[in-house]
Design a protein around this motif. Structure first.
Motif, PDB file in Angstrom:
ATOM      1  N   VAL A  97      20.307  50.341  56.318  1.00 10.08           N
ATOM      2  CA  VAL A  97      21.427  49.645  56.954  1.00 10.08           C
ATOM      3  C   VAL A  97      22.358  49.171  55.845  1.00 10.08           C
ATOM      4  CG1 VAL A  97      22.133  47.764  58.470  1.00 10.08           C
ATOM      5  CG2 VAL A  97      19.893  48.843  58.793  1.00 10.08           C
ATOM      6  N   PRO A  98      23.651  49.539  55.885  1.00 10.89           N
ATOM      7  CA  PRO A  98      24.565  49.107  54.823  1.00 10.89           C
ATOM      8  C   PRO A  98      24.586  47.589  54.685  1.00 10.89           C
ATOM      9  CG  PRO A  98      25.606  50.765  56.228  1.00 10.89           C
ATOM     10  CD  PRO A  98      24.324  50.369  56.899  1.00 10.89           C
ATOM     11  N   LYS A 105      17.994  42.798  54.165  1.00 14.88           N
ATOM     12  CA  LYS A 105      16.730  42.129  54.434  1.00 14.88           C
ATOM     13  C   LYS A 105      15.582  42.812  53.692  1.00 14.88           C
ATOM     14  CE  LYS A 105      16.017  40.785  58.729  1.00 14.88           C
ATOM     15  NZ  LYS A 105      16.201  39.324  58.663  1.00 14.88           N
ATOM     16  N   LEU A 106      14.604  42.040  53.292  1.00 18.83           N
ATOM     17  CA  LEU A 106      13.428  42.609  52.643  1.00 18.83           C
ATOM     18  C   LEU A 106      12.712  43.588  53.567  1.00 18.83           C
ATOM     19  CD1 LEU A 106      11.947  39.509  50.767  1.00 18.83           C
ATOM     20  CD2 LEU A 106      13.372  41.353  49.852  1.00 18.83           C
ATOM     21  N   GLU A 107      12.789  43.322  54.876  1.00 19.29           N
ATOM     22  CA  GLU A 107      12.186  44.244  55.843  1.00 19.29           C
ATOM     23  C   GLU A 107      12.883  45.601  55.813  1.00 19.29           C
ATOM     24  OE1 GLU A 107      13.081  41.169  56.426  1.00 19.29           O
ATOM     25  OE2 GLU A 107      11.306  40.101  57.125  1.00 19.29           O
ATOM     26  N   THR A 108      14.204  45.592  55.544  1.00 20.14           N
ATOM     27  CA  THR A 108      14.945  46.846  55.441  1.00 20.14           C
ATOM     28  C   THR A 108      14.491  47.629  54.215  1.00 20.14           C
ATOM     29  OG1 THR A 108      16.872  45.906  56.576  1.00 20.14           O
ATOM     30  CG2 THR A 108      17.249  47.866  55.212  1.00 20.14           C
ATOM     31  N   TRP A 109      14.330  46.935  53.107  1.00 17.24           N
ATOM     32  CA  TRP A 109      13.814  47.587  51.894  1.00 17.24           C
ATOM     33  C   TRP A 109      12.460  48.226  52.166  1.00 17.24           C
ATOM     34  CZ3 TRP A 109      15.592  48.669  47.057  1.00 17.24           C
ATOM     35  CH2 TRP A 109      16.822  48.098  46.670  1.00 17.24           C
ATOM     36  N   LYS A 110      11.577  47.504  52.832  1.00 21.53           N
ATOM     37  CA  LYS A 110      10.231  48.020  53.087  1.00 21.53           C
ATOM     38  C   LYS A 110      10.294  49.261  53.977  1.00 21.53           C
ATOM     39  CE  LYS A 110       5.547  46.579  54.304  1.00 21.53           C
ATOM     40  NZ  LYS A 110       5.205  47.850  54.950  1.00 21.53           N
ATOM     41  N   TRP A 111      11.099  49.199  55.019  1.00 25.11           N
ATOM     42  CA  TRP A 111      11.244  50.338  55.941  1.00 25.11           C
ATOM     43  C   TRP A 111      11.747  51.573  55.201  1.00 25.11           C
ATOM     44  CZ3 TRP A 111      16.311  51.396  58.687  1.00 25.11           C
ATOM     45  CH2 TRP A 111      16.202  52.472  59.578  1.00 25.11           C
ATOM     46  N   VAL A 112      12.821  51.403  54.436  1.00 19.25           N
ATOM     47  CA  VAL A 112      13.409  52.532  53.718  1.00 19.25           C
ATOM     48  C   VAL A 112      12.430  53.115  52.709  1.00 19.25           C
ATOM     49  CG1 VAL A 112      15.251  53.226  52.128  1.00 19.25           C
ATOM     50  CG2 VAL A 112      15.777  51.754  54.086  1.00 19.25           C
ATOM     51  N   MET A 113      11.753  52.266  51.956  1.00 19.16           N
ATOM     52  CA  MET A 113      10.806  52.747  50.960  1.00 19.16           C
ATOM     53  C   MET A 113       9.584  53.401  51.609  1.00 19.16           C
ATOM     54  SD  MET A 113      12.022  52.386  47.984  1.00 19.16           S
ATOM     55  CE  MET A 113      13.524  51.631  47.355  1.00 19.16           C
ATOM     56  N   LYS A 207      10.537  46.038  63.276  1.00 19.40           N
ATOM     57  CA  LYS A 207      11.494  45.616  64.300  1.00 19.40           C
ATOM     58  C   LYS A 207      12.536  44.632  63.778  1.00 19.40           C
ATOM     59  CE  LYS A 207       8.262  42.121  66.045  1.00 19.40           C
ATOM     60  NZ  LYS A 207       7.453  41.669  67.208  1.00 19.40           N
ATOM     61  N   GLU A 208      12.187  43.849  62.738  1.00 15.73           N
ATOM     62  CA  GLU A 208      13.126  42.854  62.230  1.00 15.73           C
ATOM     63  C   GLU A 208      14.332  43.497  61.545  1.00 15.73           C
ATOM     64  OE1 GLU A 208      11.499  39.588  60.027  1.00 15.73           O
ATOM     65  OE2 GLU A 208       9.630  39.633  61.174  1.00 15.73           O
ATOM     66  N   VAL A 209      14.229  44.789  61.198  1.00 19.60           N
ATOM     67  CA  VAL A 209      15.350  45.484  60.576  1.00 19.60           C
ATOM     68  C   VAL A 209      16.550  45.528  61.514  1.00 19.60           C
ATOM     69  CG1 VAL A 209      16.128  47.714  59.655  1.00 19.60           C
ATOM     70  CG2 VAL A 209      13.833  46.879  59.125  1.00 19.60           C
ATOM     71  N   LYS A 210      16.286  45.553  62.811  1.00 19.53           N
ATOM     72  CA  LYS A 210      17.382  45.635  63.784  1.00 19.53           C
ATOM     73  C   LYS A 210      18.326  44.441  63.690  1.00 19.53           C
ATOM     74  CE  LYS A 210      15.783  48.816  67.307  1.00 19.53           C
ATOM     75  NZ  LYS A 210      15.548  49.046  68.749  1.00 19.53           N
ATOM     76  N   GLU A 211      17.811  43.306  63.225  1.00 21.76           N
ATOM     77  CA  GLU A 211      18.666  42.130  63.083  1.00 21.76           C
ATOM     78  C   GLU A 211      19.769  42.375  62.061  1.00 21.76           C
ATOM     79  OE1 GLU A 211      16.351  38.696  62.232  1.00 21.76           O
ATOM     80  OE2 GLU A 211      14.949  39.051  63.883  1.00 21.76           O
ATOM     81  N   GLN A 212      19.451  43.130  60.996  1.00 19.90           N
ATOM     82  CA  GLN A 212      20.493  43.460  60.026  1.00 19.90           C
ATOM     83  C   GLN A 212      21.435  44.514  60.589  1.00 19.90           C
ATOM     84  OE1 GLN A 212      19.248  44.535  56.004  1.00 19.90           O
ATOM     85  NE2 GLN A 212      21.184  45.577  55.659  1.00 19.90           N
ATOM     86  N   GLY A 213      20.870  45.448  61.364  1.00 17.74           N
ATOM     87  CA  GLY A 213      21.693  46.525  61.914  1.00 17.74           C
ATOM     88  C   GLY A 213      22.692  46.054  62.939  1.00 17.74           C
TER      89      GLY A 213
END
Length: 295
Positions: A97-98, A105-113, A207-213
């Motif tokens: 997510v840009p 979010k750290l959750e975004t980093w974890k998802w992408v990695m 699921k918490e990644v959606k908050e950034q999206g």
């Protein structure tokens, strides 16, 4: 030019759409047995039918690339149907997510990695041993990105994950050369895929990644810009033909956009200048003629 692909078997993660499906079509037309593995099971069924209609020998397997057991199940199913595996395409990936450093979010980093890096690790660890055992050689294609050759502002997680894919490809190319397994990093720029819609297949544990999206105007602008850039890209069919061409000429890095040569060359010039600076350093210049030692 001879067709060294006919009669051999390829596993393609993220094979139900985008780059993965285009490669499935292209290699299928070259006579390969194709295993498409994907987390989107409805799209997977549609892709399987399309390949069957095109007279491609195909097997469809559900696969979340972050799940090693599912990789093992895919390998077992492939061997049961087609026998030896000769090609692995680690294609499944997400765009993240840009966002700025502090907004990502750290959750975004974890998802992408987990998807973009560990998904590639899982695939190679699951398939690699069987490719080494049969002794016929083969190909591993790791789908990186031009972002893996140069950082991208506001896409730190994505760029970092793709740089890791490039580095892993370089490491494995040296390691697997003696088995006649060629490893290539596919580094396209913009291609007409749905990577900007990666949240559509978001696993429940992220699921918490959606908050950034969905995080306001700045996030929406970033997503919209990503959508425009992706939709301006080359067709996946062009990329697929380029991949075949590059494999046949033995490329370790598969580039699809020659217009990016200048910015990557600029990066190379900065690296060279940094070495020149080290050579002129009174602190470390004495090391310049030392033998290079590797493991």
């Amino acid at each position: 030019m001879s067709n060294e692909f006919a009669g051999k078997t390829a596993i393609i993660s993220g094979g139900a759409g985008g780059i993965g499906f285009a490669l499935a079509e292209e290699f299928g037309q070259l006579g390969m047995n194709i295993v498409i593995a994907d987390i989107d099971q409805s799209q997977l069924a549609e892709a399987e039918q399309k390949l069957q209609d095109a007279n491609v020998q195909v097997l469809a397997c559900p696969l979340d690339v972050t799940n090693f057991q599912q990789w093992q199940d895919t390998v077992a199913a492939t061997q049961a149907k087609f026998g030896d595996i000769h090609m692995l395409v680690n294609n499944a990936g997400v765009g993240g997510v840009p966002g700025s450093i502090e907004d990502t979010k750290l959750e975004t980093w974890k998802w992408v990695m987990d998807v973009n890096v560990m998904g590639v690790v899982n695939g190679t660890q699951a398939v690699g041993p069987s490719m080494k055992r049969h002794g016929q050689g083969g190909w591993i294609i790791n789908v990186a990105s031009m972002a893996g050759m140069n950082g991208v502002p506001y896409s730190g997680a994505y760029a970092a994950s793709k740089a890791a894919v490039v580095s892993m490809s370089e490491s494995w190319a040296a390691e697997l050369k003696k088995y006649n397994i060629a490893v290539s990093a596919l580094c396209p720029a913009f291609v007409q895929t749905r990577i900007h819609e990666s949240l559509r297949n978001l696993q429940p544990e992220y699921k918490e990644v959606k908050e950034q999206g969905t995080g306001g105007k700045r996030s929406a602008n970033g997503v919209n810009k990503a959508k425009d850039l992706v939709e301006s890209g080359i067709p996946t069919s062009v990329l697929a033909k380029r991949v075949v061409e590059a494999l046949q000429s033995g490329q370790a890095y598969i580039f699809t956009h020659p217009n990016f040569r200048a910015p990557i060359a600029y990066r190379s010039s900065l690296l060279d200048a940094a070495f020149a600076d080290a050579e002129n350093s009174p602190i470390v210049s004495h090391l310049k003629d030392d033998e290079i030692k590797m493991l």
